[in-house]
Design a protein around this motif. Structure first.
Motif, PDB file in Angstrom:
ATOM      1  N   ALA A  52     -15.353  34.635  -5.916  1.00  0.00           N
ATOM      2  CA  ALA A  52     -16.084  33.562  -6.575  1.00  0.00           C
ATOM      3  C   ALA A  52     -15.084  32.498  -7.010  1.00  0.00           C
ATOM      4  CB  ALA A  52     -16.855  34.095  -7.773  1.00  0.00           C
ATOM      5  N   TYR A  53     -15.485  31.227  -6.941  1.00  0.00           N
ATOM      6  CA  TYR A  53     -14.558  30.128  -7.182  1.00  0.00           C
ATOM      7  C   TYR A  53     -15.199  29.025  -8.019  1.00  0.00           C
ATOM      8  CZ  TYR A  53     -11.966  32.417  -3.499  1.00  0.00           C
ATOM      9  OH  TYR A  53     -11.291  33.365  -2.754  1.00  0.00           O
ATOM     10  N   ASP A 232      -5.521  29.717  -6.133  1.00  0.00           N
ATOM     11  CA  ASP A 232      -6.446  30.769  -6.524  1.00  0.00           C
ATOM     12  C   ASP A 232      -6.364  31.042  -8.022  1.00  0.00           C
ATOM     13  OD1 ASP A 232      -7.682  31.256  -4.092  1.00  0.00           O
ATOM     14  OD2 ASP A 232      -7.284  33.407  -4.136  1.00  0.00           O
ATOM     15  N   GLY A 233      -5.171  30.916  -8.587  1.00  0.00           N
ATOM     16  CA  GLY A 233      -5.024  31.147 -10.014  1.00  0.00           C
ATOM     17  C   GLY A 233      -5.860  30.206 -10.857  1.00  0.00           C
ATOM     18  N   GLY A 234      -6.108  28.999 -10.360  1.00  0.00           N
ATOM     19  CA  GLY A 234      -6.890  28.032 -11.112  1.00  0.00           C
ATOM     20  C   GLY A 234      -8.364  28.022 -10.782  1.00  0.00           C
ATOM     21  N   LEU A 235      -8.723  28.410  -9.545  1.00  0.00           N
ATOM     22  CA  LEU A 235     -10.108  28.282  -9.097  1.00  0.00           C
ATOM     23  C   LEU A 235     -10.839  29.615  -8.908  1.00  0.00           C
ATOM     24  CD1 LEU A 235      -9.758  25.368  -6.511  1.00  0.00           C
ATOM     25  CD2 LEU A 235     -10.638  25.248  -8.844  1.00  0.00           C
ATOM     26  N   ARG A 236     -10.124  30.664  -8.575  1.00  0.00           N
ATOM     27  CA  ARG A 236     -10.801  31.943  -8.374  1.00  0.00           C
ATOM     28  C   ARG A 236     -11.190  32.528  -9.730  1.00  0.00           C
ATOM     29  NH1 ARG A 236      -8.329  36.620  -4.377  1.00  0.00           N
ATOM     30  NH2 ARG A 236     -10.178  37.963  -4.260  1.00  0.00           N
ATOM     31  N   VAL A 237     -12.408  33.025  -9.831  1.00  0.00           N
ATOM     32  CA  VAL A 237     -12.930  33.485 -11.119  1.00  0.00           C
ATOM     33  C   VAL A 237     -13.600  34.846 -10.980  1.00  0.00           C
ATOM     34  CG1 VAL A 237     -13.271  31.155 -12.038  1.00  0.00           C
ATOM     35  CG2 VAL A 237     -15.137  32.257 -10.756  1.00  0.00           C
ATOM     36  N   PRO A 238     -13.644  35.605 -12.075  1.00  0.00           N
ATOM     37  CA  PRO A 238     -14.451  36.822 -12.061  1.00  0.00           C
ATOM     38  C   PRO A 238     -15.931  36.445 -12.108  1.00  0.00           C
ATOM     39  CG  PRO A 238     -13.612  36.415 -14.266  1.00  0.00           C
ATOM     40  CD  PRO A 238     -12.994  35.376 -13.375  1.00  0.00           C
ATOM     41  N   LEU A 239     -16.763  37.220 -11.448  1.00  0.00           N
ATOM     42  CA  LEU A 239     -18.207  37.003 -11.512  1.00  0.00           C
ATOM     43  C   LEU A 239     -18.894  38.350 -11.307  1.00  0.00           C
ATOM     44  CD1 LEU A 239     -20.162  34.015  -9.934  1.00  0.00           C
ATOM     45  CD2 LEU A 239     -21.215  36.217 -10.438  1.00  0.00           C
ATOM     46  N   ILE A 240     -19.640  38.768 -12.310  1.00  0.00           N
ATOM     47  CA  ILE A 240     -20.323  40.059 -12.286  1.00  0.00           C
ATOM     48  C   ILE A 240     -21.775  39.836 -12.692  1.00  0.00           C
ATOM     49  CG2 ILE A 240     -20.379  42.400 -13.225  1.00  0.00           C
ATOM     50  CD1 ILE A 240     -17.395  42.037 -13.930  1.00  0.00           C
ATOM     51  N   MET A 256     -18.039  34.645  -0.192  1.00  0.00           N
ATOM     52  CA  MET A 256     -17.494  33.542  -0.981  1.00  0.00           C
ATOM     53  C   MET A 256     -18.617  32.755  -1.644  1.00  0.00           C
ATOM     54  SD  MET A 256     -14.502  32.187   1.588  1.00  0.00           S
ATOM     55  CE  MET A 256     -13.509  31.506   0.259  1.00  0.00           C
ATOM     56  N   VAL A 257     -18.497  32.559  -2.968  1.00  0.00           N
ATOM     57  CA  VAL A 257     -19.481  31.778  -3.706  1.00  0.00           C
ATOM     58  C   VAL A 257     -18.760  30.748  -4.561  1.00  0.00           C
ATOM     59  CG1 VAL A 257     -21.063  33.743  -3.774  1.00  0.00           C
ATOM     60  CG2 VAL A 257     -19.619  33.253  -5.752  1.00  0.00           C
ATOM     61  N   SER A 258     -19.473  29.695  -4.903  1.00  0.00           N
ATOM     62  CA  SER A 258     -18.988  28.649  -5.794  1.00  0.00           C
ATOM     63  C   SER A 258     -19.784  28.713  -7.089  1.00  0.00           C
ATOM     64  CB  SER A 258     -19.164  27.274  -5.138  1.00  0.00           C
ATOM     65  OG  SER A 258     -19.003  26.226  -6.081  1.00  0.00           O
TER      66      SER A 258
END
Length: 433
Positions: A52-53, A232-240, A256-258
Motif C-alpha cells: 500500500a502506498y 518506499d520509506g516515504g510512500l509505502r504504508v501499513p494497511l490492515i 498494489m493499492v494507493s
C-alpha cells in the motif's frame, strides 16, 4: 444486527489513520522488537496489505488525497497546507449523503476546514473510544480517528533498550540514532494503544461483525529517506482491514493499492456507487479474496513545504512511479539541497539529535558520508530494483542494462503527469523521454 435497524447490511466504517508511521515498524510487518499488540491483533483478525502506498510523503497533501479520492494535483492540495480546489466532494459529504453519521477525532490536517463538514469533530483522538461507546444513533457510523503519534515530538523512552533495536542499512549507526529510534518506537507503541482502545470498544459493543475497521498512516516515518522522500520509506504504508465474514482472518494481499483508493473502497463497502472521475479504485474485491491484484503500478508526487524557513523548508519536488519490481524517480530541482526539519531544526521539541551525529560521523566514516551526501543531494533521475536492493542504496538510472526500464517508466510517468494537469512534472519529463 445491533445498531443497524435502519441500515440493514451496511457496516459501520472506522478509519484509524496514524501520523508518520513507517510501513514495516510493527510486529505485523516484521519488526520483532517493537511492541504493537493492537496492530498485530488487527492483522491476525483481518487482512494485511503488503504493498500500500501514500500518494505523497507529507501530511496534509496525503490526507487531502484520502479525503477526496483524487491525486494531489487534481485535488489542488499538493503543497503542504494548501487548500483543495472548489467543487470537489469530500469523505464526510459522500457518507452523510449515503445516510451515515460522520465523526472525526484527532489531527484535522486538510484545508479549508469548511470543505470537510464532519457532523462531530474533536481535536482529542483519545476521546474517540468514549464517543464510540456512547454512540446510540440508528444511522450507521462513519468514524475517522487520526492520532498525532508517532509524529514528533516523540515521547520519552521508558520501554526499549536502544542497543537491541535493529537499524536498517540506510541509517548511520550512532548512539543518538538509537536513542531517537527508541523514542520513535515508544511513540508508535503509544499510538498502538490508542488503536487498541478503539478496537476494544468495537468488540465490547458487539459491533465487530458489522464494522469495517481499517488501520493505515498518512505517509512514512520522520527519518532520513522517509518522510518528504518519494522512496518506499516515504510512500509505502501499513494497511490492515478487518471485517469478519467479509475478510478472511490472517489473510495477506500483495496487490498494489494507493491511499487514493480508500474512499471508493469504503463507499463500495457501504453499498454506494463509486463516483465517476476520481483517481481512486475500490480494492474491496481484493479484501474479500476475489482478486489477488489491484494496480500494476502506483504514482506518487512531492511538491514540498514552506513552513520552518531556510534550512528547514523543503523545495525539492519529485514525481515517481512504483511497479512490482522497480521505482523510477524524477527530481524536478536536483540543483537544490534537500533540506527538511530533520536537517535544519536545531532546537525545540521537534529537534532530532541523530542527524547531527550523522554529520559528525560522516567526517571520518565513508559509509556515513555516502548516506549524508545521498540525502542532501538528489540526482535528476533515480531507478531502483527491489529484487536486489530493497533499501534503495544503488541508483541504476545510468546503467545501460536498465535503459529499457527507464524509457518505459519515463513515458508512463509523463503520460500520467499529463493526465493530472501536472505542468511542472511534464516540463521536466518531456525532454528526458
Amino acid at each position: 444486527m445491533s445498531g443497524l435497524a435502519q441500515s440493514e447490511q451496511r457496516p459501520h466504517i472506522i478509519l484509524f489513520i496514524s501520523d508518520d508511521h513507517g510501513w514495516n515498524d510493527s510486529g505485523a510487518y516484521g519488526d520483532g522488537y517493537i511492541k504493537t499488540p493492537s496492530i498485530n491483533q488487527l492483522a491476525a483478525e483481518g487482512m494485511k496489505l503488503t504493498h500500500a502506498y501514500a500518494a505523497t510523503p507529507l501530511c496534509s497533501p496525503s490526507r487531502c488525497v484520502i479525503q477526496t479520492g483524487l491525486m494531489p494535483h487534481r485535488n489542488g492540495g499538493h503543497k503542504f497546507g494548501t487548500p483543495i480546489q472548489s467543487g470537489i466532494m469530500t469523505m464526510p459529504e459522500y457518507f452523510k449523503k449515503a445516510g451515515y453519521y460522520t465523526a472525526h477525532f484527532g489531527k484535522f490536517h486538510h484545508n479549508p476546514r469548511k470543505r470537510f463538514p464532519y457532523q462531530h469533530i474533536r481535536k482529542d483522538e483519545t476521546a474517540a473510544a468514549s464517543f464510540l461507546m456512547n454512540y446510540k444513533r440508528k444511522q450507521p457510523l462513519f468514524l475517522v480517528v487520526c492520532s498525532h503519534p508517532p509524529h514528533t515530538p516523540w515521547v520519552k523512552n521508558e520501554i526499549y533498550d536502544p542497543s537491541k533495536i535493529k537499524l536498517p542499512p540506510n541509517f548511520v549507526d550512532t548512539p543518538e540514532t538509537r536513542e531517537d529510534r527508541a523514542r520513535y518506537y515508544s511513540d508508535v507503541t503509544l499510538m498502538d494503544q490508542m488503536l487498541g482502545s478503539v478496537i476494544n470498544v468495537v468488540d465490547q459493543k458487539g459491533w465487530k461483525d458489522e464494522t469495517l475497521l481499517i488501520y493505515t498512516t498518512d505517509q512514512g516515518s520522520n527519518w532520513p529517506f522517509s518522510k518528504w522522500c518519494v522512496y518506499d520509506g516515504g510512500l509505502r504504508v501499513p494497511l490492515i482491514a478487518r471485517w469478519p465474514g467479509e475478510i478472511d482472518p490472517g489473510s495477506i494481499a500483495g496487490g498494489m493499492v494507493s491511499l487514493a483508493d480508500l474512499l471508493p473502497t469504503c463507499l463500495n463497502a457501504a453499498g454506494e456507487e463509486i463516483p465517476a472521475g476520481i483517481d481512486g479504485k475500490s480494492f474491496l474485491p481484493m479484501l474479500r479474496g476475489q482478486r489477488t491484484s489491484h494496480r500494476e503500478g502506483v504514482f506518487g508526487t512531492h511538491t514540498g513545504n514552506d513552513n520552518g524557513g531556510p534550512g528547514i523548508a523543503n523545495a525539492c519536488p519529485a514525481r515517481t512511479l512504483r511497479t512490482e519490481h522497480f521505482r523510477y524517480i524524477v527530481n524536478l530541482s536536483p540543483e537544490t539541497p534537500f533540506t527538511t526539519h530533520i536537517t535544519g531544526c536545531k532546537s525545540g521539541p521537534h529537534y532530532l539529535p541523530h542527524w547531527d551525529s550523522w554529520l559528525k560521523k560522516a567526517e571520518k566514516d565513508p559509509h556515513a558520508a555516502q548516506l549524508v551526501r545521498r540525502y542532501l543531494k538528489r540526482p535528476q533521475e533515480e531507478l531502483y530494483d527491489y529484487r536486489k536492493d530493497p533499501f534503495e542504496l544503488n541508483n541504476l538510472a545510468s546503467h545501460p542494462e536498465y535503459a529499457h526500464v527507464m524509457k518505459s517508466m519515463r513515458v508512463q510517468l509523463l503520460e500520467w503527469c499529463e493526465s493530472q494537469k501536472d505542468t511542472e512534472g511534464v516540463k521536466v519529463l518531456n525532454p528526458l523521454r
